[in-house]
Design a protein around this motif. Structure first.
Motif, PDB file in Angstrom:
ATOM      1  N   THR A  72       0.815  -1.219   0.000  1.00  0.00           N
ATOM      2  CA  THR A  72       0.000   0.000   0.000  1.00  0.00           C
ATOM      3  C   THR A  72       0.851   1.272   0.000  1.00  0.00           C
ATOM      4  O   THR A  72       0.331   2.385   0.145  1.00  0.00           O
ATOM      5  CB  THR A  72      -0.918   0.030   1.243  1.00  0.00           C
ATOM      6  OG1 THR A  72      -0.082  -0.121   2.403  1.00  0.00           O
ATOM      7  CG2 THR A  72      -1.945  -1.091   1.212  1.00  0.00           C
ATOM      8  N   ASN A 122       2.545   3.014  -2.271  1.00  0.00           N
ATOM      9  CA  ASN A 122       2.342   4.064  -3.271  1.00  0.00           C
ATOM     10  C   ASN A 122       1.091   4.902  -2.995  1.00  0.00           C
ATOM     11  O   ASN A 122       1.107   6.119  -3.203  1.00  0.00           O
ATOM     12  CB  ASN A 122       2.274   3.456  -4.673  1.00  0.00           C
ATOM     13  CG  ASN A 122       3.311   4.076  -5.576  1.00  0.00           C
ATOM     14  OD1 ASN A 122       4.326   4.592  -5.090  1.00  0.00           O
ATOM     15  ND2 ASN A 122       3.081   4.043  -6.875  1.00  0.00           N
ATOM     16  N   GLU A 123       0.049   4.268  -2.497  1.00  0.00           N
ATOM     17  CA  GLU A 123      -1.184   5.016  -2.210  1.00  0.00           C
ATOM     18  C   GLU A 123      -1.081   5.794  -0.900  1.00  0.00           C
ATOM     19  O   GLU A 123      -1.603   6.880  -0.753  1.00  0.00           O
ATOM     20  CB  GLU A 123      -2.388   4.068  -2.106  1.00  0.00           C
ATOM     21  CG  GLU A 123      -2.701   3.281  -3.365  1.00  0.00           C
ATOM     22  CD  GLU A 123      -1.938   1.968  -3.440  1.00  0.00           C
ATOM     23  OE1 GLU A 123      -2.272   1.057  -2.661  1.00  0.00           O
ATOM     24  OE2 GLU A 123      -1.000   1.862  -4.260  1.00  0.00           O
ATOM     25  N   LYS A 124      -0.376   5.195   0.063  1.00  0.00           N
ATOM     26  CA  LYS A 124      -0.384   5.763   1.418  1.00  0.00           C
ATOM     27  C   LYS A 124       0.759   6.723   1.704  1.00  0.00           C
ATOM     28  O   LYS A 124       0.747   7.416   2.727  1.00  0.00           O
ATOM     29  CB  LYS A 124      -0.336   4.621   2.446  1.00  0.00           C
ATOM     30  CG  LYS A 124      -1.678   3.965   2.727  1.00  0.00           C
ATOM     31  CD  LYS A 124      -1.569   3.187   4.028  1.00  0.00           C
ATOM     32  CE  LYS A 124      -2.834   2.439   4.380  1.00  0.00           C
ATOM     33  NZ  LYS A 124      -2.611   1.542   5.517  1.00  0.00           N
ATOM     34  N   GLU A 164       1.845   9.560   0.896  1.00  0.00           N
ATOM     35  CA  GLU A 164       1.550  10.975   1.185  1.00  0.00           C
ATOM     36  C   GLU A 164       1.146  11.163   2.655  1.00  0.00           C
ATOM     37  O   GLU A 164       1.447  12.183   3.273  1.00  0.00           O
ATOM     38  CB  GLU A 164       0.387  11.459   0.307  1.00  0.00           C
ATOM     39  CG  GLU A 164       0.665  11.490  -1.185  1.00  0.00           C
ATOM     40  CD  GLU A 164       1.391  12.752  -1.619  1.00  0.00           C
ATOM     41  OE1 GLU A 164       1.153  13.799  -1.013  1.00  0.00           O
ATOM     42  OE2 GLU A 164       2.214  12.670  -2.552  1.00  0.00           O
TER      43      GLU A 164
END
Lengths: 239, 239
Positions: free
Chosen positions: B38, B40-42, B44
């Motif tokens: 996860t 790449n999505e998380k 930030e």
């Protein structure tokens, strides 16, 4: 104080920061200029650990690796080693600057290798005419500038996290990483490896200017180097 | 002692040396494992200075840059910062190891980019089939091993200059660079980024073995990591 001898070429490169650190620490050293024209023939005779310059001869040992020598000089000058957390904050920015510069250099050598073939194991061009040297220098210059302008924004990101006084990177006194900003400024003004420092990372640029302008010894060092007309690297006409 | 939180993926990579340094210094820290699936999505949401791991949260500041964190941990563990010249000798070897590994990594990414195109700004393959992942992993593995075997000879050159006791790199006690040799050994045994450590740099290999076998805490750390079956990088099946 033990006797020290710094051996390096006659340009800023990887020796300039060490010289400024010694100046700030009032540390005497012998400044040995190695001629680049005879470097390839003579380098075996210098007894260098990795065929690389700079080296610092101290207490009978020849230290190599720029960062190792810079850290040694900074510690001796009182600009490193006082507080682990202060050093770590400075190292965050220092490592970010080093990373960007190394990745650009290694990446560029690879990128330009097909267009500008070199003699095996060296940086010397196979087509060693002045015209080809100038063409490679121009290609390096343009690519380096473009990549530095893009990647330097990371410096401001880090500096915003650690800075509390606009005159220094960390805290209220000079540390090792401040001196790295001075060298970054000097490089940015070089015709071959310069970039748009003020535009690419305005906070880092402003801090560098404050560091230089508010410390007479640093100001004198920068002014003397710029007046010397010496380049920051051996790129271009020198190879 | 302030509270510390280390955030990293569940492989050795750039977090392993930090963990060993904390263990040797008896320094408590919270070991936060970040899921790669996860990431790449998380990413930030983690508030990272440069979108990179590891980070060490200490005294309310998020430190990034592996070397900065490693040096901080080594200083806290008493393995750096006692003598400027000892540190400089160790840094010669540490910087040589870092240089070789960075140049190989950056060079390889460039070299393999044409054959294995990635999504812009990431390490993810455009052709994200398991077959293509395996092919890239194999290409990385072979090139990495070949280049490490060639370039590691520099480690022995430096070690010969600085070593006086076969059980340590410098002097008669453990320092930061000894811990780097331990990590180098662990990487050398990894199926994806391994190399022929003993053959490529026999003196460095023997020293690493002495460091591991004569220090029960280090031995326990190495044994535990190897028994875990965890990889050293995210290469191969993980991407």
């Amino acid at each position: 104080m033990s006797k020290k001898q710094l051996k390096y070429f006659d340009w800023y490169g990887r020796g300039g920061t060490i010289k400024l650190l010694f100046k700030l620490g009032n540390i005497d050293f012998e400044d040995v200029i190695v001629g680049f024209d005879t470097w390839n023939e003579k380098k075996e005779s210098y007894g260098l650990p990795l065929d690389q310059l700079p080296v610092l001869v101290v207490d009978g040992i020849t230290l190599c690796q720029t960062t190792a020598i810079e850290r040694f000089a900074a510690t001796k000058a009182g600009l490193l080693g006082k507080c682990a957390l202060t050093d770590a904050k400075g190292d965050m920015l220092f490592e970010t600057i080093s990373d960007v510069r190394k990745k650009i250099s290694v990446g560029l050598v690879g990128k330009l290798a097909a267009e500008f073939p070199t003699e095996p194991g060296t940086f010397y061009l196979k087509d060693n005419t002045q015209e080809n040297k100038d063409r490679r220098a121009a290609a390096m210059r343009e690519n380096y500038k473009k990549m530095m302008n893009e990647k330097c924004q990371a410096f401001d990101k880090i500096l915003k996290m650690i800075q509390t006084n606009k005159d220094f990177c960390i805290g209220n006194e000079l540390t090792f990483v401040d001196i790295q900003l001075v060298s970054l400024y000097i490089f940015s003004k070089d015709v071959n490896v310069g970039h748009d420092f003020e535009k690419a990372s305005p906070l880092t640029f402003k801090t560098a200017m404050n560091i230089i302008n508010k410390n007479p010894k640093i100001k004198e060092f920068v002014d003397e180097f710029q007046a010397s007309g010496k380049p920051c690297t051996g790129l271009g006409k020198l190879y």
